[in-house]
Design an enzyme around this catalytic site. Structure first.
Site, mmCIF file in Angstrom:
data_model
loop_
_atom_site.group_PDB
_atom_site.id
_atom_site.type_symbol
_atom_site.label_atom_id
_atom_site.label_comp_id
_atom_site.label_asym_id
_atom_site.label_seq_id
_atom_site.Cartn_x
_atom_site.Cartn_y
_atom_site.Cartn_z
ATOM 1 N N ASP A 1 -25.188 -44.379 82.483
ATOM 2 C CA ASP A 1 -26.528 -44.331 82.415
ATOM 3 C C ASP A 1 -27.360 -45.123 83.596
ATOM 4 O O ASP A 1 -26.921 -45.812 83.615
ATOM 5 C CB ASP A 1 -27.237 -45.394 81.407
ATOM 6 C CG ASP A 1 -26.360 -44.484 79.826
ATOM 7 O OD1 ASP A 1 -26.218 -42.947 80.200
ATOM 8 O OD2 ASP A 1 -26.176 -45.094 78.521
ATOM 9 N N GLU B 1 -24.778 -37.735 75.202
ATOM 10 C CA GLU B 1 -23.960 -39.077 74.867
ATOM 11 C C GLU B 1 -22.247 -38.316 75.269
ATOM 12 O O GLU B 1 -21.626 -38.154 74.798
ATOM 13 C CB GLU B 1 -23.466 -38.969 73.060
ATOM 14 C CG GLU B 1 -25.626 -39.443 73.949
ATOM 15 C CD GLU B 1 -25.438 -40.623 74.215
ATOM 16 O OE1 GLU B 1 -24.358 -41.680 74.336
ATOM 17 O OE2 GLU B 1 -26.641 -41.596 73.815
#
Length: 656
Positions: free
Chosen positions: A207, A117
């Site tokens: 991602d 993250e």
């Protein structure tokens, strides 16, 4: 380019399979068709474990890309933890574990790590450097917060902590939003402008699931060939642009400059966390509970490792359970379900309880159960009680109504109070206002952050918010006219007031039984009362005995309703529907998720309300509701004369 692929520990097998078929496999196939395109790939350890068991050919095909220099593999924390949440030993251990797996699977030594993250804290530098890693990736906003202008950010930078250095690549937010959501011509116009400004390198990092798994992307990326067209345009533009793995660029180029970054993450995360990731631990006490339990297990493991030499296999298993419990997804909430998903929280607790069981097996004979510990477990400045026997471990918050906020049932390695309270989220306003319209994109696709989402009918009626954490042994003083509908709407008036929480007035341990007595003074509609409750636990039992005593200390009669609330993360098909049982002395919960039964026996007839606790959360697919808890409220209509004492005894027995 860096592409990060991950599925959480404990996620459903069908989710792994869908992600593989719609994102991981077709992306790999596109790379195989375009052999000159170089990409840095990251697969989390939990995903690698699944791939090894279910798709071993995929592992070999990735290896072929690595062997011919088309792909570089990033390391990271094995089970995708937020490194900033972990003790230093666990940071190093998680990275080492994935380093070794990469070496074993693909015969290559990882140079960089995927920072989960992109949660950055400066003290990570030395821990990452000591793990043999030379670079990582964050976002360009990290550099903007360090005073750099967006238009000047390029290449990679070098930071240090105590003379330990680390390269940092700034991921471009423009590219993150453009790929694969904008037309390729728009992306290449941006890249051409970047090139003409004389800058050497720009980084895309995001991602892998956005290439096919996110809503509406599979059709756009693969069926309409966005990815093949993008790779093709890169190949056709080789006179002015080329792709390199990040390790190649790092070795062949000097850093743009030395820099020191503040604590940060990507812009959406900063919004969700109100500026700093650890704020999730204050917004959601349930997340803080898991985090502090994880730290407790980590500390116990560290202590055991220094004292035990002959049982290394057991310690390694405990360590793996701890690492699995550090998987980040269940600790926070953004555009994905995260903390709101019961099965992710369940896996955090299950692995921690299993790790504790291993550590318990290493205890000496002098450390017998049952046991009582008084400690500030959740780091809020107030002590909690932890009572444990061979089959259960309960955590009591004296400040929060003396409630039991965790009950670990060791027979099943489950916290049966793994609940989540209903809280206000920013996106709930969208539901209330019916502000969203159905998505009707024409060309391209829509970023998951910009996507308009349907609002299911009736969701606005679910938006009620709890005033307290949904735990067990919660007392309520109510007006006689308060009914279950008032209670469900959270509009019921509490008629008691107390500035102080409970105080521990006694503790007793004898003949295999441990008991604690909690007491507090309060006022009910201005009248003084004393409320006392005793909690008893036997050595080899999964039963708890709750003994209540309520005294009217005033010179006046009091007439009202007294209730005791229990909340469990269990599913009983009948009780999960709203209902009332009148004049009951026993109450049985038959859970079908874990095969657990909880039986209540009361020495005074009560009315029992039962109902579900459901939350509304935003996910990548839209707005969804999720069952969080089965709630049971036993209540009595009382009329207490001056100095009168009313008592009730409740036995809660767990069986599986």
């Amino acid at each position: 380019m860096a592409v990060h692929s991950h599925q959480p520990v404990g996620n459903f097998d069908n989710v792994f399979e869908e992600a593989f078929q719609r994102a991981y496999l077709p992306f790999l196939e596109a790379m195989e068709r375009h052999k000159s395109i170089k990409i840095t790939l990251h697969y989390s350890g939990s995903l690698i474990d699944w791939l090894k068991n279910h798709k071993p050919d995929f592992i070999a095909r990735v290896g072929a890309l690595v062997k011919r220099g088309q792909a570089e593999i990033l390391s990271g924390g094995y089970y995708e933890p937020i490194l900033a949440l972990l003790p230093k030993e666990d940071r190093a251990g998680q990275i080492k574990m994935l380093n070794e797996e990469i070496k074993n699977l693909w015969g290559t030594t990882a140079q960089g790590i995927w920072l989960t993250e992109r949660v950055w804290e400066p003290d990570l530098v030395s821990d990452i450097n000591n793990s043999g890693i030379t670079y990582t990736i964050v976002d360009d906003i990290h550099f903007e917060k360090a005073g750099r202008k967006a238009e000047d950010i390029h290449g990679y930078y070098l930071t240090e902590e105590n003379v330990k250095t680390l390269g940092i690549f700034p991921g471009s937010k423009f590219l993150r939003y453009a790929m694969p959501f904008k037309l390729n011509e728009e992306t290449f116009k941006y890249l051409r402008n970047f090139h003409e400004q004389g800058k050497s390198a720009i980084t895309f990092a995001d991602d892998g699931e956005k290439f096919g798994l996110w809503p509406h992307t599979y059709k756009w990326v693969y069926e309409e060939k966005w990815l093949d067209n993008f790779f093709g345009m890169l190949e056709q533009s080789s006179e002015w642009i080329e792709t390199e793995t990040m390790g190649e660029y790092f070795k062949q180029n000097l850093p743009a400059e030395r820099i020191y970054l503040p604590c940060a993450s990507y812009s959406e995360m900063l919004e969700w966390s109100n500026g700093y990731f650890k704020n999730f631990l204050t917004k959601y006490p349930e997340a803080n509970n898991m985090h502090k339990k994880m730290l407790s297990v980590s500390n116990r493991l560290k202590s055991a490792s220094t004292n035990v030499r002959t049982k290394n296999k057991m310690l390694l298993e405990a360590q793996q359970r701890l690492y699995m419990a550090q998987s980040n997804d269940g600790y926070w909430h953004g555009v994905f379900g995260g903390l709101y998903l019961n099965h992710l929280r369940y896996n955090v607790y299950s692995n921690l309880i299993k790790a504790e069981a291993i550590l318990d097996a290493l205890k000496t004979s002098r450390e017998k159960l049952p046991n009582l510990e008084i400690t500030d477990f959740d780091c809020d400045g107030q002590d909690e009680l932890i009572i444990e026997n061979k089959r259960m471990k309960i955590y009591i918050d004296m400040a929060e109504k003396g409630s039991i906020f965790e009950l670990d049932y060791k027979d099943k390695s489950i916290n049966i109070i793994n609940t989540l309270a209903r809280r206000k989220e920013k996106y709930h306003d969208k539901i209330k206002d019916r502000a969203l319209k159905k998505s009707c994109a024409t060309q391209g696709s829509t970023s998951i952050h910009d996507m308009e989402k349907d609002i299911p009918e009736g969701f606005d009626r679910l938006l009620v918010y709890d005033r307290y954490r949904k735990s067990c042994l919660l007392e309520h003083f109510l007006e006689n006219q308060t009914n279950m509908d008032n209670f469900l709407s959270v509009s019921f008036p509490e008629v008691d007031s107390s500035a102080e929480g409970y105080k521990l007035v006694s503790e007793k341990k004898s003949a295999g039984v441990i008991s604690v007595c909690l007491k507090k003074e309060l006022k009910v509609k201005g009248l003084p009362f004393t409320l006392e409750k005793k909690i008893e636990m036997e050595e080899n039992s999964a039963a708890l005995n709750f003994k209540y005593s309520l005294r009217n200390n005033s010179a006046n009669d009091w007439n009202g309703k007294f209730g005791i609330e229990f909340n469990f993360s269990l599913w009983d098909e009948i009780l999960a529907n709203k209902g009332i049982r009148r004049e009951t002395n026993s109450f049985l919960i038959r859970d079908s998720w874990f095969g657990i039964n909880i039986n209540f026996n009361l020495d005074k007839t009560a009315e029992a309300w039962h109902f579900p606790i459901e939350t509304v959360y935003e996910s990548e697919k839209g707005f969804e509701k999720n069952f969080q808890a089965l709630s049971v409220l036993f209540n009595w209509n009382l009329n207490l004369a001056p100095d009168e004492i009313w008592t009730v005894n409740i036995v809660q027995d767990i069986k599986s």
